[in-house]
Design a protein around this motif. Structure first.
Motif, mmCIF file in Angstrom:
data_model
loop_
_atom_site.group_PDB
_atom_site.id
_atom_site.type_symbol
_atom_site.label_atom_id
_atom_site.label_comp_id
_atom_site.label_asym_id
_atom_site.label_seq_id
_atom_site.Cartn_x
_atom_site.Cartn_y
_atom_site.Cartn_z
ATOM 1 N N ASN A 130 0.817 -1.216 0.000
ATOM 2 C CA ASN A 130 0.000 0.000 0.000
ATOM 3 C C ASN A 130 0.845 1.259 0.000
ATOM 4 N N GLU A 131 2.175 1.113 -0.004
ATOM 5 C CA GLU A 131 3.036 2.276 0.028
ATOM 6 C C GLU A 131 4.126 2.148 -1.030
ATOM 7 N N VAL A 132 4.766 3.255 -1.310
ATOM 8 C CA VAL A 132 5.834 3.272 -2.300
ATOM 9 C C VAL A 132 7.008 2.448 -1.794
ATOM 10 N N ARG A 133 7.578 1.641 -2.659
ATOM 11 C CA ARG A 133 8.747 0.846 -2.290
ATOM 12 C C ARG A 133 9.925 1.303 -3.142
ATOM 13 N N TYR A 134 11.044 1.588 -2.486
ATOM 14 C CA TYR A 134 12.227 2.118 -3.153
ATOM 15 C C TYR A 134 13.235 1.006 -3.419
ATOM 16 N N GLU A 135 13.693 0.921 -4.665
ATOM 17 C CA GLU A 135 14.690 -0.075 -5.029
ATOM 18 C C GLU A 135 16.065 0.363 -4.530
ATOM 19 N N LEU A 136 16.772 -0.551 -3.865
ATOM 20 C CA LEU A 136 18.058 -0.238 -3.276
ATOM 21 C C LEU A 136 19.067 -1.338 -3.593
ATOM 22 N N LYS A 137 20.276 -1.103 -3.182
ATOM 23 C CA LYS A 137 21.311 -2.133 -3.196
ATOM 24 C C LYS A 137 22.351 -1.721 -2.164
ATOM 25 N N LEU A 138 21.934 -1.759 -0.879
ATOM 26 C CA LEU A 138 22.783 -1.302 0.210
ATOM 27 C C LEU A 138 23.227 -2.489 1.065
ATOM 28 N N TYR A 230 17.893 9.560 -5.281
ATOM 29 C CA TYR A 230 17.827 8.716 -6.478
ATOM 30 C C TYR A 230 18.938 9.098 -7.440
ATOM 31 N N ASP A 231 19.751 8.096 -7.863
ATOM 32 C CA ASP A 231 20.885 8.392 -8.742
ATOM 33 C C ASP A 231 20.601 8.111 -10.211
ATOM 34 N N GLY A 232 19.345 7.832 -10.527
ATOM 35 C CA GLY A 232 18.967 7.533 -11.907
ATOM 36 C C GLY A 232 18.625 6.077 -12.132
ATOM 37 N N THR A 233 19.123 5.192 -11.272
ATOM 38 C CA THR A 233 18.822 3.769 -11.375
ATOM 39 C C THR A 233 18.300 3.194 -10.061
ATOM 40 N N LYS A 234 18.759 3.725 -8.945
ATOM 41 C CA LYS A 234 18.348 3.234 -7.629
ATOM 42 C C LYS A 234 18.582 4.329 -6.602
ATOM 43 N N TYR A 235 18.140 4.071 -5.361
ATOM 44 C CA TYR A 235 18.330 5.036 -4.279
ATOM 45 C C TYR A 235 19.625 4.734 -3.537
ATOM 46 N N VAL A 236 20.402 5.786 -3.283
ATOM 47 C CA VAL A 236 21.686 5.685 -2.587
ATOM 48 C C VAL A 236 21.739 6.769 -1.521
ATOM 49 N N PHE A 237 22.747 6.686 -0.647
ATOM 50 C CA PHE A 237 22.909 7.713 0.376
ATOM 51 C C PHE A 237 23.335 9.039 -0.251
ATOM 52 N N LYS A 238 22.814 10.121 0.314
ATOM 53 C CA LYS A 238 23.217 11.449 -0.135
ATOM 54 C C LYS A 238 24.687 11.682 0.196
ATOM 55 N N SER A 239 25.350 12.418 -0.660
ATOM 56 C CA SER A 239 26.744 12.779 -0.375
ATOM 57 C C SER A 239 26.755 13.835 0.714
ATOM 58 N N PRO A 240 27.701 13.747 1.647
ATOM 59 C CA PRO A 240 27.753 14.746 2.726
ATOM 60 C C PRO A 240 28.103 16.119 2.180
ATOM 61 N N LYS A 241 27.502 17.128 2.808
ATOM 62 C CA LYS A 241 27.799 18.490 2.386
ATOM 63 C C LYS A 241 29.205 18.882 2.840
ATOM 64 N N LYS A 242 29.955 19.457 1.968
ATOM 65 C CA LYS A 242 31.307 19.874 2.287
ATOM 66 C C LYS A 242 31.293 21.247 2.965
#
Length: 248
Positions: A130-138, A230-242
């Motif tokens: 019933n909810e959105v499911r995000y494709e990952l590879k973590l 989202y990186d265009g193919t799957k969900y990944v961790f955000k890059s830390p802000k410098k």
């Protein structure tokens, strides 16, 4: 005194179901995916077993692997014309159970062992999510009694997730309580996704599990989702802000 009656809440919606044509149902089950089969004899006797879906041909035949059973079970249940109820899991879209009834058309023992059924006229598709499911590879870890089991978090939603690992690793029973820990490699944050195992299926040499989160697991999942992009193919961790360059 307030005489306005409170609005009665509707009960949760039942699982969404729809009927599809039999050949269309084959598109929802991936080749190599494990399915549950039940043979029903004319006298009402039943035999349940697991089998892998191989595929179908242009002559409306569908093929499954032969299970390892006792000789007496082959002789009693694997007869041409006996009905077979089949249930497979579809990973497309919202995820669904694919259910249909067919019959045994051929039992092939040589040169390879195969079960051959005609494509059913229709099948039932029972939507699961019933909810959105995000494709990952973590990567993640599950703490066992004597070691950590390395797994791959394959998808996640607000209420649960999927993960996989090599089939030679230990198996989890349904309703087993587990904690799947995911670490954000960029900042070291840990997300403890706790809950219970709800399903298991074998696919292409790996075990694939689904789990449902408990309340702490849901809270940690919300933290996890807020740090994904989202990186265009799957969900990944955000890059830390410098940090800005000092003196700039």
């Amino acid at each position: 005194m307030n005489t306005n009656s409170a609005q009665v809440k509707k009960p949760p919606a039942k699982q969404k179901e729809r009927v599809i044509m039999g050949l269309q149902a084959m598109d929802f089950i991936q080749h190599g995916t494990e399915a549950s089969l039940e043979i029903v004899t004319p006298l009402g006797q039943r035999l349940n077993f697991k089998s892998n879906f191989i595929g179908f041909d242009d002559q409306q035949h569908i093929f499954f692997t032969m299970p390892r059973l006792q000789k007496t079970e082959y002789e009693e249940f694997f007869m041409q014309g006996f009905n077979v109820d089949i249930e497979g899991i579809s990973e497309q879209g919202e995820g669904a159970l694919v259910r249909f009834r067919t019959r045994i058309e051929h039992v092939v023992y040589r040169p390879i062992q195969l079960l051959v059924f005609p494509v059913p006229q229709q099948a039932k598709l029972v939507l699961l999510r019933n909810e959105v499911r995000y494709e990952l590879k973590l990567p993640g870890d599950i703490q066992l009694s004597n070691r950590k089991l390395r797994v791959v978090l394959t998808d996640v939603s607000s209420g649960g997730c999927g993960f996989s690992f090599d089939a030679i690793s230990p198996e989890f029973d349904v309703d087993t309580k587990i904690v799947l820990e995911v670490i954000n490699g960029s900042n070291g944050d840990t997300y403890a996704l706790s809950g219970a195992v709800k399903n298991c299926r074998k696919k292409r040499g790996k075990q694939n599990y689904g789990m449902v989160f408990d309340e702490p697991g849901k809270a940690n999942c919300r933290r996890l989702l807020s740090n994904l992009i989202y990186d265009g193919t799957k969900y990944v961790f955000k890059s830390p802000k410098k940090d800005p360059t000092p003196g700039a």
